[in-house]
Design a protein around this motif. Structure first.
Motif, PDB file in Angstrom:
ATOM      1  N   ASP A 117       0.746  -1.248   0.044  1.00  0.00           N
ATOM      2  CA  ASP A 117       0.065  -0.308  -0.002  1.00  0.00           C
ATOM      3  C   ASP A 117       1.152   1.272   0.199  1.00  0.00           C
ATOM      4  O   ASP A 117       0.401   2.193  -0.889  1.00  0.00           O
ATOM      5  CB  ASP A 117      -1.030   0.086   1.010  1.00  0.00           C
ATOM      6  CG  ASP A 117      -2.097  -1.240   1.274  1.00  0.00           C
ATOM      7  OD1 ASP A 117      -1.709  -1.586  -0.213  1.00  0.00           O
ATOM      8  OD2 ASP A 117      -2.356  -1.706   1.858  1.00  0.00           O
ATOM      9  N   VAL A 118       1.816   1.497   0.980  1.00  0.00           N
ATOM     10  CA  VAL A 118       3.110   2.414   0.802  1.00  0.00           C
ATOM     11  C   VAL A 118       3.771   2.929  -0.219  1.00  0.00           C
ATOM     12  O   VAL A 118       3.711   4.139  -0.385  1.00  0.00           O
ATOM     13  CB  VAL A 118       3.833   1.964   1.899  1.00  0.00           C
ATOM     14  CG1 VAL A 118       5.180   3.212   2.191  1.00  0.00           C
ATOM     15  CG2 VAL A 118       3.480   2.417   3.604  1.00  0.00           C
ATOM     16  N   LEU A 119       3.909   1.343  -0.960  1.00  0.00           N
ATOM     17  CA  LEU A 119       4.966   1.845  -2.351  1.00  0.00           C
ATOM     18  C   LEU A 119       3.812   1.994  -3.410  1.00  0.00           C
ATOM     19  O   LEU A 119       4.764   2.795  -4.178  1.00  0.00           O
ATOM     20  CB  LEU A 119       5.191   0.403  -2.604  1.00  0.00           C
ATOM     21  CG  LEU A 119       6.493   0.281  -1.449  1.00  0.00           C
ATOM     22  CD1 LEU A 119       6.908  -0.924  -2.489  1.00  0.00           C
ATOM     23  CD2 LEU A 119       7.523   0.952  -1.299  1.00  0.00           C
ATOM     24  N   GLN A 120       2.760   1.144  -3.884  1.00  0.00           N
ATOM     25  CA  GLN A 120       1.359   2.099  -3.613  1.00  0.00           C
ATOM     26  C   GLN A 120       1.519   4.182  -4.442  1.00  0.00           C
ATOM     27  O   GLN A 120       1.600   4.680  -5.287  1.00  0.00           O
ATOM     28  CB  GLN A 120       0.035   0.807  -4.103  1.00  0.00           C
ATOM     29  CG  GLN A 120      -0.749   1.523  -4.715  1.00  0.00           C
ATOM     30  CD  GLN A 120      -0.625   1.748  -6.756  1.00  0.00           C
ATOM     31  OE1 GLN A 120       0.258   0.106  -6.958  1.00  0.00           O
ATOM     32  NE2 GLN A 120      -0.830   2.225  -7.282  1.00  0.00           N
ATOM     33  N   ARG A 121       1.121   4.363  -2.977  1.00  0.00           N
ATOM     34  CA  ARG A 121       1.113   5.123  -3.041  1.00  0.00           C
ATOM     35  C   ARG A 121       2.277   6.083  -3.238  1.00  0.00           C
ATOM     36  O   ARG A 121       2.179   7.337  -4.047  1.00  0.00           O
ATOM     37  CB  ARG A 121       0.728   5.248  -1.252  1.00  0.00           C
ATOM     38  CG  ARG A 121      -0.305   5.356  -0.596  1.00  0.00           C
ATOM     39  CD  ARG A 121      -1.463   6.234  -1.042  1.00  0.00           C
ATOM     40  NE  ARG A 121      -1.503   7.021  -1.279  1.00  0.00           N
ATOM     41  CZ  ARG A 121      -2.233   8.198  -0.412  1.00  0.00           C
ATOM     42  NH1 ARG A 121      -3.187   7.183   0.428  1.00  0.00           N
ATOM     43  NH2 ARG A 121      -2.634   9.499  -0.254  1.00  0.00           N
ATOM     44  N   LEU A 122       3.154   6.108  -2.742  1.00  0.00           N
ATOM     45  CA  LEU A 122       4.644   6.409  -3.098  1.00  0.00           C
ATOM     46  C   LEU A 122       4.520   6.738  -5.095  1.00  0.00           C
ATOM     47  O   LEU A 122       4.925   7.797  -5.592  1.00  0.00           O
ATOM     48  CB  LEU A 122       5.719   5.634  -2.651  1.00  0.00           C
ATOM     49  CG  LEU A 122       6.108   6.630  -1.757  1.00  0.00           C
ATOM     50  CD1 LEU A 122       7.214   4.729  -0.665  1.00  0.00           C
ATOM     51  CD2 LEU A 122       6.211   6.846  -0.930  1.00  0.00           C
ATOM     52  N   GLU A 123       4.131   5.423  -5.533  1.00  0.00           N
ATOM     53  CA  GLU A 123       4.346   5.238  -7.274  1.00  0.00           C
ATOM     54  C   GLU A 123       3.214   6.502  -7.287  1.00  0.00           C
ATOM     55  O   GLU A 123       3.857   7.014  -8.584  1.00  0.00           O
ATOM     56  CB  GLU A 123       4.522   4.356  -7.579  1.00  0.00           C
ATOM     57  CG  GLU A 123       4.263   3.452  -8.858  1.00  0.00           C
ATOM     58  CD  GLU A 123       3.777   2.609  -9.399  1.00  0.00           C
ATOM     59  OE1 GLU A 123       3.191   2.664 -10.359  1.00  0.00           O
ATOM     60  OE2 GLU A 123       4.273   1.598  -8.368  1.00  0.00           O
ATOM     61  N   GLU A 124       2.211   6.644  -6.928  1.00  0.00           N
ATOM     62  CA  GLU A 124       1.407   7.192  -7.535  1.00  0.00           C
ATOM     63  C   GLU A 124       1.613   9.050  -7.319  1.00  0.00           C
ATOM     64  O   GLU A 124       1.018   9.840  -8.290  1.00  0.00           O
ATOM     65  CB  GLU A 124      -0.060   7.273  -6.964  1.00  0.00           C
ATOM     66  CG  GLU A 124      -1.036   6.117  -7.013  1.00  0.00           C
ATOM     67  CD  GLU A 124      -2.088   5.622  -5.759  1.00  0.00           C
ATOM     68  OE1 GLU A 124      -2.269   5.854  -5.008  1.00  0.00           O
ATOM     69  OE2 GLU A 124      -2.652   4.934  -6.335  1.00  0.00           O
ATOM     70  N   ALA A 125       2.026   9.085  -6.406  1.00  0.00           N
ATOM     71  CA  ALA A 125       2.289  10.587  -6.018  1.00  0.00           C
ATOM     72  C   ALA A 125       3.640  11.272  -6.327  1.00  0.00           C
ATOM     73  O   ALA A 125       3.601  12.092  -7.458  1.00  0.00           O
ATOM     74  CB  ALA A 125       3.264  11.098  -4.500  1.00  0.00           C
ATOM     75  N   ASP A 126       4.620  10.187  -7.063  1.00  0.00           N
ATOM     76  CA  ASP A 126       5.588   9.887  -8.234  1.00  0.00           C
ATOM     77  C   ASP A 126       5.055  10.646  -9.376  1.00  0.00           C
ATOM     78  O   ASP A 126       5.100  11.705 -10.223  1.00  0.00           O
ATOM     79  CB  ASP A 126       6.897   9.281  -8.356  1.00  0.00           C
ATOM     80  CG  ASP A 126       7.864   9.356  -6.865  1.00  0.00           C
ATOM     81  OD1 ASP A 126       7.636  10.268  -6.582  1.00  0.00           O
ATOM     82  OD2 ASP A 126       8.245   8.234  -7.048  1.00  0.00           O
ATOM     83  N   GLU A 127       3.882   9.881 -10.179  1.00  0.00           N
ATOM     84  CA  GLU A 127       3.391  10.166 -10.792  1.00  0.00           C
ATOM     85  C   GLU A 127       1.973  11.067 -11.469  1.00  0.00           C
ATOM     86  O   GLU A 127       2.276  12.408 -12.348  1.00  0.00           O
ATOM     87  CB  GLU A 127       2.413   9.092 -11.610  1.00  0.00           C
ATOM     88  CG  GLU A 127       2.928   7.666 -11.916  1.00  0.00           C
ATOM     89  CD  GLU A 127       2.059   6.666 -12.125  1.00  0.00           C
ATOM     90  OE1 GLU A 127       0.646   6.485 -12.138  1.00  0.00           O
ATOM     91  OE2 GLU A 127       2.223   5.606 -12.399  1.00  0.00           O
ATOM     92  N   ALA A 128       2.120  11.296 -10.092  1.00  0.00           N
ATOM     93  CA  ALA A 128       1.540  12.495 -10.051  1.00  0.00           C
ATOM     94  C   ALA A 128       2.196  13.722  -9.846  1.00  0.00           C
ATOM     95  O   ALA A 128       1.615  15.039 -10.247  1.00  0.00           O
ATOM     96  CB  ALA A 128      -0.075  12.535  -8.845  1.00  0.00           C
ATOM     97  N   ALA A 129       3.458  13.775  -9.114  1.00  0.00           N
ATOM     98  CA  ALA A 129       4.273  15.052  -9.528  1.00  0.00           C
ATOM     99  C   ALA A 129       4.993  14.641 -11.090  1.00  0.00           C
ATOM    100  O   ALA A 129       4.770  15.697 -11.465  1.00  0.00           O
ATOM    101  CB  ALA A 129       5.321  14.259  -8.799  1.00  0.00           C
TER     102      ALA A 129
END
Length: 147
Positions: A117-129
């Protein structure tokens, strides 16, 4: 005070890095050194004999970095020169620490949150950035708080 490496070895490495990465600066430095009077050691460093300056200790704990920074800290010549993380990568690590602290705190507070879950959120945050979505969301939040 921290111990410093051999000044002659450091000077040779510094000069090689300067010539390789900043040749114009190396040339300007060489021209400037030719213009120094015989009394330069006393005027600049406060020692009578230039060789006495080899025993002077550094005034700063932060070593200078000549080589350019590589994005990969394992390949970074400035990190090699600093024998640890250079200033660029120290700042980068501090930024990532601040960025990821809330996610780590949430995962520690809620046992149901998994590493996936944490890694998925990090990936989503990177994509959003990368897509500019993060900047737009921040701008919206700022407008809502101000208005």
């Amino acid at each position: 005070m921290m111990s410093s490496p051999d000044p002659l070895t450091s000077a040779n490495a510094l000069w090689r890095n300067l010539v390789e990465h900043r040749p114009a600066v190396a040339a300007a430095l060489a021209l400037q050194l030719r213009e120094l009077p015989d009394t330069w050691a006393q005027r600049e460093l406060g020692v009578v004999r230039p060789h006495a300056a080899l025993d002077l200790q550094p005034v700063s704990r932060v070593p200078i970095e000549v080589a350019p920074h590589s994005q990969d800290w394992e390949e970074c010549a400035a990190c090699d020169e600093a024998a640890g993380l250079c200033r660029y990568h120290t700042g980068l690590a501090t930024g990532y620490e601040a960025l990821h602290r809330p996610l780590r705190e949430i995962s520690a507070a809620d046992p149901a949150v998994t590493l996936v879950d944490v890694l998925q959120r990090l990936e989503e945050a990177d994509e959003a950035a990368e897509n500019g979505v993060l900047a737009a969301a921040v701008a919206r939040l700022i407008e809502e708080q101000q208005g």
